[in-house]
Design a protein around this motif. Structure first.
Motif, PDB file in Angstrom:
ATOM      1  N   ASP A 106      54.426  43.750  27.780  1.00  0.00           N
ATOM      2  CA  ASP A 106      54.126  42.870  28.460  1.00  0.00           C
ATOM      3  C   ASP A 106      53.985  43.245  30.012  1.00  0.00           C
ATOM      4  N   TYR A 107      52.673  42.958  30.600  1.00  0.00           N
ATOM      5  CA  TYR A 107      52.643  43.208  31.843  1.00  0.00           C
ATOM      6  C   TYR A 107      53.743  42.491  32.811  1.00  0.00           C
ATOM      7  N   LEU A 108      54.051  43.330  33.858  1.00  0.00           N
ATOM      8  CA  LEU A 108      55.133  42.817  34.705  1.00  0.00           C
ATOM      9  C   LEU A 108      54.700  41.296  35.486  1.00  0.00           C
ATOM     10  N   PHE A 109      53.391  41.579  35.895  1.00  0.00           N
ATOM     11  CA  PHE A 109      52.771  40.674  36.432  1.00  0.00           C
ATOM     12  C   PHE A 109      51.509  39.898  35.695  1.00  0.00           C
ATOM     13  N   TYR A 110      51.459  38.735  35.056  1.00  0.00           N
ATOM     14  CA  TYR A 110      50.368  38.482  34.086  1.00  0.00           C
ATOM     15  C   TYR A 110      49.858  36.969  34.557  1.00  0.00           C
ATOM     16  N   THR A 111      48.885  36.858  33.895  1.00  0.00           N
ATOM     17  CA  THR A 111      48.237  35.437  34.138  1.00  0.00           C
ATOM     18  C   THR A 111      48.039  34.968  32.301  1.00  0.00           C
ATOM     19  N   VAL A 112      47.886  33.874  32.117  1.00  0.00           N
ATOM     20  CA  VAL A 112      48.050  33.268  30.543  1.00  0.00           C
ATOM     21  C   VAL A 112      46.687  32.858  30.384  1.00  0.00           C
ATOM     22  N   HIS A 113      45.825  33.352  29.529  1.00  0.00           N
ATOM     23  CA  HIS A 113      44.681  32.849  29.018  1.00  0.00           C
ATOM     24  C   HIS A 113      44.870  32.887  27.396  1.00  0.00           C
ATOM     25  N   ASP A 114      44.506  31.612  26.924  1.00  0.00           N
ATOM     26  CA  ASP A 114      44.537  31.113  25.499  1.00  0.00           C
ATOM     27  C   ASP A 114      45.817  31.512  24.886  1.00  0.00           C
ATOM     28  N   SER A 115      46.966  31.075  25.599  1.00  0.00           N
ATOM     29  CA  SER A 115      48.284  31.548  25.149  1.00  0.00           C
ATOM     30  C   SER A 115      48.706  32.900  25.066  1.00  0.00           C
ATOM     31  N   THR A 116      48.018  33.712  25.722  1.00  0.00           N
ATOM     32  CA  THR A 116      48.111  35.453  25.952  1.00  0.00           C
ATOM     33  C   THR A 116      48.359  35.747  27.032  1.00  0.00           C
ATOM     34  N   HIS A 117      49.157  36.416  27.421  1.00  0.00           N
ATOM     35  CA  HIS A 117      49.568  37.111  28.564  1.00  0.00           C
ATOM     36  C   HIS A 117      48.559  38.334  28.932  1.00  0.00           C
ATOM     37  N   THR A 118      47.794  38.155  29.888  1.00  0.00           N
ATOM     38  CA  THR A 118      46.829  39.316  30.323  1.00  0.00           C
ATOM     39  C   THR A 118      46.977  39.777  31.729  1.00  0.00           C
ATOM     40  N   LYS A 119      46.781  40.982  32.144  1.00  0.00           N
ATOM     41  CA  LYS A 119      47.013  41.546  33.427  1.00  0.00           C
ATOM     42  C   LYS A 119      46.537  40.869  34.370  1.00  0.00           C
ATOM     43  N   MET A 120      47.510  40.627  35.585  1.00  0.00           N
ATOM     44  CA  MET A 120      46.814  39.848  36.654  1.00  0.00           C
ATOM     45  C   MET A 120      45.697  40.653  37.306  1.00  0.00           C
ATOM     46  N   LYS A 121      44.712  39.775  37.827  1.00  0.00           N
ATOM     47  CA  LYS A 121      43.613  40.218  38.523  1.00  0.00           C
ATOM     48  C   LYS A 121      43.500  40.702  39.881  1.00  0.00           C
ATOM     49  N   GLN A 122      42.957  41.532  40.360  1.00  0.00           N
ATOM     50  CA  GLN A 122      43.014  41.795  41.771  1.00  0.00           C
ATOM     51  C   GLN A 122      42.642  40.554  42.821  1.00  0.00           C
ATOM     52  N   GLY A 123      41.536  39.881  42.178  1.00  0.00           N
ATOM     53  CA  GLY A 123      41.100  38.615  42.741  1.00  0.00           C
ATOM     54  C   GLY A 123      42.091  37.604  43.165  1.00  0.00           C
ATOM     55  N   THR A 124      43.043  37.575  41.824  1.00  0.00           N
ATOM     56  CA  THR A 124      44.012  36.575  42.189  1.00  0.00           C
ATOM     57  C   THR A 124      44.972  36.952  43.309  1.00  0.00           C
ATOM     58  N   VAL A 125      45.624  38.060  43.552  1.00  0.00           N
ATOM     59  CA  VAL A 125      46.206  38.566  44.352  1.00  0.00           C
ATOM     60  C   VAL A 125      45.608  38.298  46.004  1.00  0.00           C
ATOM     61  N   ASP A 126      44.232  38.821  45.869  1.00  0.00           N
ATOM     62  CA  ASP A 126      43.449  38.703  47.181  1.00  0.00           C
ATOM     63  C   ASP A 126      43.540  37.090  47.504  1.00  0.00           C
ATOM     64  N   TYR A 127      43.319  36.308  46.689  1.00  0.00           N
ATOM     65  CA  TYR A 127      43.142  34.779  46.941  1.00  0.00           C
ATOM     66  C   TYR A 127      44.531  34.103  47.623  1.00  0.00           C
ATOM     67  N   PHE A 128      45.636  34.519  47.033  1.00  0.00           N
ATOM     68  CA  PHE A 128      46.770  34.144  47.544  1.00  0.00           C
ATOM     69  C   PHE A 128      47.502  34.654  48.863  1.00  0.00           C
ATOM     70  N   LEU A 129      46.990  35.932  48.844  1.00  0.00           N
ATOM     71  CA  LEU A 129      47.383  36.679  50.318  1.00  0.00           C
ATOM     72  C   LEU A 129      46.397  35.893  51.470  1.00  0.00           C
ATOM     73  N   LYS A 130      45.231  35.765  51.111  1.00  0.00           N
ATOM     74  CA  LYS A 130      44.296  35.262  52.193  1.00  0.00           C
ATOM     75  C   LYS A 130      44.944  33.976  52.624  1.00  0.00           C
ATOM     76  N   LYS A 131      45.218  33.104  51.495  1.00  0.00           N
ATOM     77  CA  LYS A 131      45.806  31.646  51.786  1.00  0.00           C
ATOM     78  C   LYS A 131      47.148  31.903  52.635  1.00  0.00           C
ATOM     79  N   TYR A 132      48.211  32.592  52.215  1.00  0.00           N
ATOM     80  CA  TYR A 132      49.196  32.697  52.983  1.00  0.00           C
ATOM     81  C   TYR A 132      49.002  33.222  54.307  1.00  0.00           C
ATOM     82  N   GLY A 133      48.193  34.203  54.461  1.00  0.00           N
ATOM     83  CA  GLY A 133      47.967  34.918  55.720  1.00  0.00           C
ATOM     84  C   GLY A 133      47.340  33.855  56.751  1.00  0.00           C
ATOM     85  N   SER A 134      46.545  32.888  55.973  1.00  0.00           N
ATOM     86  CA  SER A 134      45.762  31.796  57.098  1.00  0.00           C
ATOM     87  C   SER A 134      46.836  30.934  57.609  1.00  0.00           C
ATOM     88  N   LEU A 135      47.683  30.305  56.612  1.00  0.00           N
ATOM     89  CA  LEU A 135      49.093  29.704  56.816  1.00  0.00           C
ATOM     90  C   LEU A 135      49.784  30.229  57.918  1.00  0.00           C
TER      91      LEU A 135
END
Length: 274
Positions: A152-181
């Motif tokens: 299993d990937y250490l960091f994953y997202t769930v698609h159709d009940s399957t663990h898939t590697k987290m995408k860079q876009g996911t990280v970019d999204y929450f970093l920008k959100k936290y940075g703005s706050l």
């Protein structure tokens, strides 16, 4: 120009993209002569000028504390995001180096925990996790990897009940959100928080602590020490401390006295005003 005006990319990023496009079209022109004109057209585009004096962006210790306090850790996803940022900072890893590891990349014995990171050029390095980071790590594993499937990937997202590697876009999204706050709470917090800023932050923290630049190079996985020397510059805090450390000589000098006080008539005469 779209990357520059709309995406606000730096000159170095623009040059990197331009170089990649030129290389690709060069290959295309070699494969198909009809595409040579496209390669010649783009070859005439000059690289953007970069500032040699520009400093890398990094977060101070107080700014890091603020950032790590932003996620709402009462929710599962926010707890994951918080640990992701902590691990990225503590390991000095690039974004892809943190997204790639599986549980097989974690080495644990009685005394310590290490994570194996695969960097550029398939270069591998082992980074130890210490103290509070290990406790965060154990809590994350307990919540997100209950079955401990080694592939299993250490960091994953769930698609159709399957663990898939987290995408860079996911990280970019929450970093920008936290940075703005964080920016809303502290106006001095850098704008446009991105993953590499965390890598820069641990490197600068190590440099400020007096860690040899060769050690920092090995920690970050740089091939050449020339790459690491980008961190060997003094910020305002370091310059202030340096000046304070050599200010004893100035402080020991007697205050300049106004020897002409009480003898103003001589001063007036010297200035030709009598």
């Amino acid at each position: 120009m779209w990357l520059k005006t709309a995406k606000k990319n730096s000159a170095s990023t623009l040059n990197l993209r331009l170089s990649a496009i030129k290389s690709f079209l060069k290959y295309c022109s070699e494969e198909n002569i009809e595409l040579t004109s496209y390669y010649l057209d783009i070859s005439s585009i000059h690289a953007f000028k970069t500032s040699k004096d520009s400093c890398i962006e990094f977060l101070s210790q107080e700014q890091l504390k603020l950032l790590f306090s932003i996620p709402d850790t009462s929710t599962r996803i926010e707890r994951r995001n918080c640990f992701f940022m902590i691990l990225m900072y503590e390991t000095g890893g690039r974004l892809q180096e943190i997204l790639d590891p599986t549980l097989n990349s974690i080495i644990r014995d009685e005394s310590r925990v290490k994570i194996i990171l695969h960097g550029k050029g398939n270069k591998t390095r082992s980074v130890p996790l210490l103290g509070q980071t290990v406790r965060h790590f154990d809590a994350y594993l307990k919540e997100f990897h209950k079955q401990r499937i080694r592939t299993d990937y250490l960091f994953y997202t769930v698609h159709d009940s399957t663990h898939t590697k987290m995408k860079q876009g996911t990280v970019d999204y929450f970093l920008k959100k936290y940075g703005s706050l964080a920016k809303e709470r502290n106006e001095k917090f850098p704008s446009g928080l991105h993953a590499h800023m965390l890598k820069h932050s641990i490197a600068m923290a190590m440099y400020k602590k007096g860690i040899p630049i060769s050690y920092i190079r090995d920690f970050l996985g740089h091939k050449s020490i020339d790459t690491t020397t980008v961190y060997s510059h003094a910020d305002e805090e370091m310059l202030t401390k340096a000046l304070e450390s050599v200010n004893d000589v100035v402080n020991s000098l007697p205050a300049i006295k106004k020897h002409w006080k009480g003898n103003e008539q001589y001063l007036i005469a010297l200035c030709g005003l009598d």
